[in-house]
Design a protein around this motif. Structure first.
Motif, PDB file in Angstrom:
ATOM      1  N   THR A 157      -0.157   2.461  42.471  1.00  0.00           N
ATOM      2  CA  THR A 157      -1.131   2.570  41.382  1.00  0.00           C
ATOM      3  C   THR A 157      -0.434   3.022  40.103  1.00  0.00           C
ATOM      4  O   THR A 157      -0.685   2.486  39.025  1.00  0.00           O
ATOM      5  N   TYR A 158       0.460   3.986  40.231  1.00  0.00           N
ATOM      6  CA  TYR A 158       1.204   4.461  39.061  1.00  0.00           C
ATOM      7  C   TYR A 158       2.085   3.344  38.494  1.00  0.00           C
ATOM      8  O   TYR A 158       2.162   3.164  37.278  1.00  0.00           O
ATOM      9  N   ASP A 159       2.739   2.600  39.371  1.00  0.00           N
ATOM     10  CA  ASP A 159       3.570   1.481  38.934  1.00  0.00           C
ATOM     11  C   ASP A 159       2.739   0.476  38.138  1.00  0.00           C
ATOM     12  O   ASP A 159       3.157   0.017  37.066  1.00  0.00           O
ATOM     13  N   TYR A 161      -7.790  -0.829  50.587  1.00  0.00           N
ATOM     14  CA  TYR A 161      -9.141  -0.270  50.729  1.00  0.00           C
ATOM     15  C   TYR A 161      -9.268   0.689  51.913  1.00  0.00           C
ATOM     16  O   TYR A 161     -10.247   1.423  52.003  1.00  0.00           O
ATOM     17  N   GLN A 162      -8.292   0.717  52.800  1.00  0.00           N
ATOM     18  CA  GLN A 162      -8.323   1.685  53.892  1.00  0.00           C
ATOM     19  C   GLN A 162      -8.044   3.103  53.374  1.00  0.00           C
ATOM     20  O   GLN A 162      -8.365   4.082  54.044  1.00  0.00           O
ATOM     21  N   TYR A 163      -7.459   3.200  52.170  1.00  0.00           N
ATOM     22  CA  TYR A 163      -7.038   4.497  51.652  1.00  0.00           C
ATOM     23  C   TYR A 163      -7.767   4.924  50.381  1.00  0.00           C
ATOM     24  O   TYR A 163      -7.840   6.112  50.088  1.00  0.00           O
ATOM     25  N   VAL A 164      -8.273   3.961  49.640  1.00  0.00           N
ATOM     26  CA  VAL A 164      -9.055   4.272  48.437  1.00  0.00           C
ATOM     27  C   VAL A 164     -10.275   3.361  48.410  1.00  0.00           C
ATOM     28  O   VAL A 164     -10.238   2.244  48.903  1.00  0.00           O
ATOM     29  N   ARG A 165     -11.366   3.865  47.821  1.00  0.00           N
ATOM     30  CA  ARG A 165     -12.614   3.103  47.786  1.00  0.00           C
ATOM     31  C   ARG A 165     -12.616   2.012  46.722  1.00  0.00           C
ATOM     32  O   ARG A 165     -13.303   1.012  46.844  1.00  0.00           O
ATOM     33  N   SER A 166     -11.860   2.265  45.652  1.00  0.00           N
ATOM     34  CA  SER A 166     -11.876   1.337  44.520  1.00  0.00           C
ATOM     35  C   SER A 166     -10.675   1.620  43.627  1.00  0.00           C
ATOM     36  O   SER A 166      -9.951   2.593  43.836  1.00  0.00           O
ATOM     37  N   THR A 220      -5.701  -4.327  38.640  1.00  0.00           N
ATOM     38  CA  THR A 220      -6.686  -4.727  39.650  1.00  0.00           C
ATOM     39  C   THR A 220      -6.246  -4.209  41.016  1.00  0.00           C
ATOM     40  O   THR A 220      -5.085  -3.809  41.196  1.00  0.00           O
ATOM     41  N   MET A 221      -7.135  -4.256  41.970  1.00  0.00           N
ATOM     42  CA  MET A 221      -6.777  -3.891  43.343  1.00  0.00           C
ATOM     43  C   MET A 221      -5.717  -4.852  43.878  1.00  0.00           C
ATOM     44  O   MET A 221      -4.852  -4.445  44.655  1.00  0.00           O
ATOM     45  N   ASP A 222      -5.786  -6.112  43.467  1.00  0.00           N
ATOM     46  CA  ASP A 222      -4.754  -7.068  43.876  1.00  0.00           C
ATOM     47  C   ASP A 222      -3.385  -6.642  43.350  1.00  0.00           C
ATOM     48  O   ASP A 222      -2.379  -6.786  44.049  1.00  0.00           O
ATOM     49  N   ASP A 223      -3.336  -6.133  42.120  1.00  0.00           N
ATOM     50  CA  ASP A 223      -2.067  -5.663  41.559  1.00  0.00           C
ATOM     51  C   ASP A 223      -1.492  -4.523  42.398  1.00  0.00           C
ATOM     52  O   ASP A 223      -0.290  -4.491  42.688  1.00  0.00           O
ATOM     53  N   ILE A 224      -2.356  -3.594  42.768  1.00  0.00           N
ATOM     54  CA  ILE A 224      -1.918  -2.448  43.570  1.00  0.00           C
ATOM     55  C   ILE A 224      -1.411  -2.938  44.928  1.00  0.00           C
ATOM     56  O   ILE A 224      -0.342  -2.518  45.400  1.00  0.00           O
TER      57      ILE A 224
END
Length: 184
Positions: free
Chosen positions: A13-15, A42-47, A26-30
């Motif tokens: 996420t920081y990257d 999504y197993q570790y964060v909701r959004s 986006t979540m895809d980026d992460i």
């Protein structure tokens, strides 16, 4: 929830934050940064918002840990302890700002996602400083809480200086000397 895997999510996420900023990530980026599927993230964060909130929380908590250790170091002078608390805040700001202009978004105390984290961090630093000044004893007419407010304002001003790290010891020493009434 595996903490190691959550740390990987927050690192990714920081990257993404440093590359794209909060809004464009986006979540895809992460997931791509981690080399996993979006459903694995999504197993570790909701959004995405949850990921950024947790990231901001982690970074502020790490800085607060450094500040607490500095404040608790009874083997150091009060001047050094105060400087250590202020350095924790300054280092957080300078590191985030230095990594990317986007990373500084995590410091916005008015941001919907992490404003509360930023405000709580500053309040915690203020409480640490107030405790130090109460313990050391301030000169007549200066309340420990007021001295803490002055210190926070001072470091916030230094955050915008090109030479902040060099100036912090000079500025904090001058302020602590005045507030405690002790010679340098």
């Amino acid at each position: 929830m595996g903490t190691d895997r959550l740390d990987e999510v927050l690192d990714a996420t920081y990257d993404c934050l440093t590359r794209y900023g909060v809004r464009r990530t986006t979540m895809d980026d992460i997931a791509t940064a981690m080399g996993v599927s979006r459903s694995a993230v999504y197993q570790y964060v909701r959004s995405k918002d949850d990921a950024f909130r947790r990231l901001a929380g982690r970074l502020h908590e790490q800085a607060l840990g450094r500040a607490r250790r500095a404040a608790a170091d009874t083997g150091a002078t009060y001047r050094d302890r105060v400087r250590g608390v202020l350095a924790a805040k300054l280092d957080l700001v300078l590191e985030l700002s230095g990594d990317s202009p986007h990373a500084a978004e995590l410091l916005d105390d008015k941001a919907r996602l992490f404003g509360g984290i930023c405000t709580a961090f500053t309040s915690d630093l203020h409480a640490l400083l107030t405790g130090l000044f109460a313990e050391a004893g301030t000169v007549a007419g200066i309340e420990p809480a007021d001295a803490a407010t002055l210190c926070i304002a001072q470091v916030m001003g230094l955050e915008h200086s090109q030479d902040a790290r060099r100036l912090l010891p000079l500025a904090s020493d001058a302020l602590v000397t005045a507030v405690l009434g002790v010679p340098l």
